[in-house]
Design an enzyme around this catalytic site. Structure first.
Site, PDB file in Angstrom:
ATOM      1  N   CYS A   1       0.824  -1.200   0.000  1.00 23.45           N
ATOM      2  CA  CYS A   1       0.000   0.000   0.000  1.00 23.45           C
ATOM      3  C   CYS A   1       0.868   1.263   0.000  1.00 23.45           C
ATOM      4  CB  CYS A   1      -0.956   0.075   1.174  1.00 23.45           C
ATOM      5  SG  CYS A   1      -2.072  -1.315   1.260  1.00 23.45           S
TER       6      CYS A   1
ATOM      7  N   ARG B   1       4.156  -0.024  -4.705  1.00 22.82           N
ATOM      8  CA  ARG B   1       3.911  -0.612  -3.392  1.00 22.82           C
ATOM      9  C   ARG B   1       2.676  -1.505  -3.360  1.00 22.82           C
ATOM     10  NH1 ARG B   1       6.836   1.874   0.668  1.00 22.82           N
ATOM     11  NH2 ARG B   1       5.371   1.060   2.183  1.00 22.82           N
TER      12      ARG B   1
ATOM     13  N   GLU C   1      18.816 -16.446  -7.190  1.00 23.34           N
ATOM     14  CA  GLU C   1      18.310 -15.140  -7.612  1.00 23.34           C
ATOM     15  C   GLU C   1      17.809 -15.197  -9.063  1.00 23.34           C
ATOM     16  OE1 GLU C   1      17.345 -12.566  -6.353  1.00 23.34           O
ATOM     17  OE2 GLU C   1      17.573 -10.908  -7.746  1.00 23.34           O
TER      18      GLU C   1
ATOM     19  N   LYS D   1      13.945 -14.286 -10.083  1.00 20.97           N
ATOM     20  CA  LYS D   1      13.570 -13.265 -11.078  1.00 20.97           C
ATOM     21  C   LYS D   1      12.584 -13.846 -12.086  1.00 20.97           C
ATOM     22  CE  LYS D   1      14.496 -10.516  -9.364  1.00 20.97           C
ATOM     23  NZ  LYS D   1      15.150 -10.204  -8.164  1.00 20.97           N
TER      24      LYS D   1
ATOM     25  N   HIS E   1      21.396 -35.487  -5.198  1.00 21.88           N
ATOM     26  CA  HIS E   1      20.644 -35.861  -3.997  1.00 21.88           C
ATOM     27  C   HIS E   1      19.144 -35.726  -4.203  1.00 21.88           C
ATOM     28  CE1 HIS E   1      24.452 -36.195  -1.914  1.00 21.88           C
ATOM     29  NE2 HIS E   1      24.793 -35.050  -2.506  1.00 21.88           N
TER      30      HIS E   1
ATOM     31  N   LYS F   1       6.129  -4.130  -3.771  1.00 20.75           N
ATOM     32  CA  LYS F   1       7.552  -3.877  -3.596  1.00 20.75           C
ATOM     33  C   LYS F   1       8.008  -4.030  -2.143  1.00 20.75           C
ATOM     34  CE  LYS F   1      11.579  -2.338  -5.059  1.00 20.75           C
ATOM     35  NZ  LYS F   1      12.380  -3.376  -5.738  1.00 20.75           N
TER      36      LYS F   1
END
Ligand code: M6R
Length: 630
Positions: free
Chosen positions: A2, A35, A499, A503, A522, A625
């Protein structure tokens, strides 16, 4: 989670002396939309009444609604962009929520944990609710206090007093902004465990979840403390605690440039931020060492004697920042010989961790507002540990609540998928590791100087990757229909693989997993089937004994089982060619620093593939975000 904006400007003879509240609020929402983008809404105070518009979906839907049903030009307004928690992303659940017969409008970021209990109480009093949100309960509570408890009060200051009393009853995390028709030139805001900054203008004042909410209008900002209320008018900013006691905020200068929060000709913020990375690394290195190659992290302001006594480091972070922490572990242990653990912040405090005054907790957070990380840092401090925050956002909560901060200077990161912040976090963590090593005499000063020299060459090397990425982009476009991609790495290549997978998951919605290459046998190798794409992050052949050879063996193992191997390797590594369908070369650099280069092609690959699928690269579904709820 928010985004929140508030504005009060000056009026002259009933007209607007400066900016229109709606313009300021919409511009702030545009910048804060990263946000949350489940819905957006605004409210303005006009001629003794509140008028509001709200719409589910992205801000563009609200703007279309405003074009169809315009709001009056006024000097007071609030706006909200939502990441849904309580109640789905519908028009009805969008903020603002109105109460007091439509005279009060409230917007909120966070979670009010005792909302169910308060709702029952208000239902008993005959209040009716239109939405499923906790925010509407806060609005109704505020209205009840305003209308009933403070019935005898004059309008002046009444909304602030009502906010104080309401906040005393609320539990959880919240930033609340309220406007009331009785006080047309006032916005009252409160914060607990949730971000809020004040922007100071000339004859106008601003509120925002972060400074991007008002960066076009002022660079003077005030950070608020925990459990504080701020009342703004065009000419005044008054801060109190939840009991009305005067409090002071800390003013600071915002050094982010509004242009740096624009796309600057790129197709998305993510693309732009990938291209910002040479600068993000360079800025983070700048001014932190002297000409003799000595680290000068004076800003840390922790007694060096205390740092010398540290016998354990715990790195706390979430998501991409946690992968930066994993890279940091390799470097710090190598240079400082201090045992270093990396832990997801949300797991940390629930396992009764062992820490004391000789433990150094390093938190990593782009936003400085991630609730899981904040709570973990608070817990660590309570246990007596020293806390250092690696953070990109000046004035945010985590650095404020830490003993010291090392800022990354990546500039504003708008795309939800973190890119330049990651590289800047790794850079800052290297600096911290080198600083500790210097302080404790773990490595020779000549070695520190050499690592710094290598770090200073990184921006140009990233630029070289960016300039030569077209074949990689072609590869990405050709893979738009893949259903699953795997990523392998060893040593510092392992967090890079994680990473790379993150993405791809978050922006291209493709199943992707990162593995430590040695772990394949494994279990995960069972996933390999004919044509399965596998990215392999190959370490330098000049690096640690056998590391390169081991990864080359791993490539062969998956290839033998039908995998399509896509390799990121160092220039000059001819050996990998024989086993790879595709090789992307990055410039030579020492092994420990390789993540600063190896990550970049994986970011480009994900962004290009997501764009090829027609997705909104900057605002992927279901995400926001800053994760400011636990
Ligand atoms: O603001 P923070 O660095 O604390 O955020 C941590 C994670 O939420 C963040 O890195 C997230 O994983 C990103 N969406 C990854 O691209």
């Amino acid at each position: 989670m928010c985004g929140i904006v508030g504005y009060v400007g000056r009026s002259v003879d009933g007209g607007i002396a400066g900016h229109s509240a709606l313009d300021v609020v919409l511009e702030g929402l545009r910048r804060l939309e990263y946000r949350g983008y489940d819905s957006a809404g605004v409210a303005v105070v006009s001629k003794g009444a509140i008028e509001s518009r709200k719409k589910s979906g992205k801000l563009s839907n609200l703007i279309a609604e405003l074009e169809a049903h315009p709001l009056p030009e006024t000097v007071t307004g609030i706006g909200h962009t939502r990441w849904a928690t309580h109640g789905g992303p519908t028009d009805r659940n969008a903020h603002p929520h109105l109460a007091d017969g439509g005279k009060l409008a409230v917007i909120h970021n966070g979670i009010i944990e005792n909302f169910a209990e308060l709702k029952l109480e208000l239902l008993d009093k005959g209040v009716t609710f239109l939405s499923e949100t906790d925010t509407e309960v806060a609005a109704a509570l505020l209205a009840d206090i305003y209308r009933n408890k403070l019935a005898g009060d004059t309008a002046d200051g009444r909304l602030t007093r009502a906010m104080e009393l309401a906040c005393q009853r609320l539990e959880g995390a919240f930033t609340l902004l309220a406007v009331h028709a009785d006080q047309p030139d006032v916005v009252v805001a409160a914060r607990r465990n949730s971000p809020l900054v004040v922007g100071l203008g000339e004859g106008e004042n601003f509120l925002g979840s972060d400074v991007s909410g008002f960066i076009d209008y002022t660079r003077r900002a005030v950070e608020l403390g925990q459990d504080q209320i701020v009342t703004i008018t065009a000419d005044t900013v008054e801060i109190t605690d939840f009991f009305g006691n005067p409090a002071a905020g800390k003013e600071y200068h915002v050094d982010w440039d509004p242009a740096s929060a624009e796309k600057g000709g790129f197709s998305s913020f993510m693309e732009k931020e990938i291209h910002d990375q040479p600068d993000a690394v360079a800025q983070t290195l700048m001014g932190r060492s002297d000409i003799n190659g000595r680290l000068t992290l004076d800003e840390l302001r922790i007694d060096p004697e205390l740092l010398k006594q540290v016998n354990k480091i715990i790195v706390l972070a979430c998501g991409t920042a946690a992968y930066a922490g994993m890279v940091a572990k390799y470097a710090i242990e190598n240079w400082c010989r201090i045992p270093t653990e990396v832990e997801l912040a949300h797991e940390f405090r629930y396992r009764d961790p062992i820490l004391d005054a000789n433990t150094l907790v390093v938190s990593i957070s782009q936003s400085g507002e991630t609730m899981d990380t904040l709570m973990a840092v608070r817990y660590a401090r309570e246990q007596g540990a020293k806390t250092i925050s690696i953070c990109n956002t000046n004035g945010s909560t985590i650095p404020r609540e830490s003993d010291a901060v090392l800022y990354t200077h990546a500039g504003p990161e708008i795309a939800v998928a973190s890119t330049k912040a990651f590289l800047a976090q790794i850079t800052a963590a290297y600096l911290l590791g080198l600083y500790l090593a210097q302080l404790r005499g773990n490595i020779f000063s000549g070695q520190i100087k050499d690592v710094l020299a290598d770090l200073n060459k990184i921006p140009a090397k990233i630029q070289k990757i960016l300039d030569n990425a077209e074949p990689l982009r072609e590869l990405a476009r050709s893979m738009a229909n893949e259903k699953s991609v795997l990523f392998l790495g060893r040593h510092v290549g392992y967090p890079v693989a994680l990473e790379g997978a993150l993405k791809l998951k978050e922006i291209a919605y493709i199943h992707a997993e990162g593995f430590a290459a040695g772990e394949l046998k494994h279990g995960p190798i069972a996933l390999i089937d004919d044509g399965q794409p596998v990215f392999v992050v190959v370490p330098s052949p000049r690096g640690r004994d056998s590391l390169h050879a081991k990864v080359v063996s791993n490539i062969q193992e998956v290839r033998a089982r039908g995998a399509r191997t896509l390799v990121i390797a160092e220039e000059g590594d001819e050996a990998v060619k024989a086993y790879a369908e595709y090789v992307f070369y990055v410039p030579e650099t020492p092994t420990l620093l390789m993540p600063l280069l190896n990550t970049v092609p994986l970011q480009i690959f994900a962004a290009e593939l997501a764009a090829a699928k027609g997705y909104d690269v900057d605002q992927p579904r279901n995400l926001a975000k800053s994760v400011t709820v636990e």
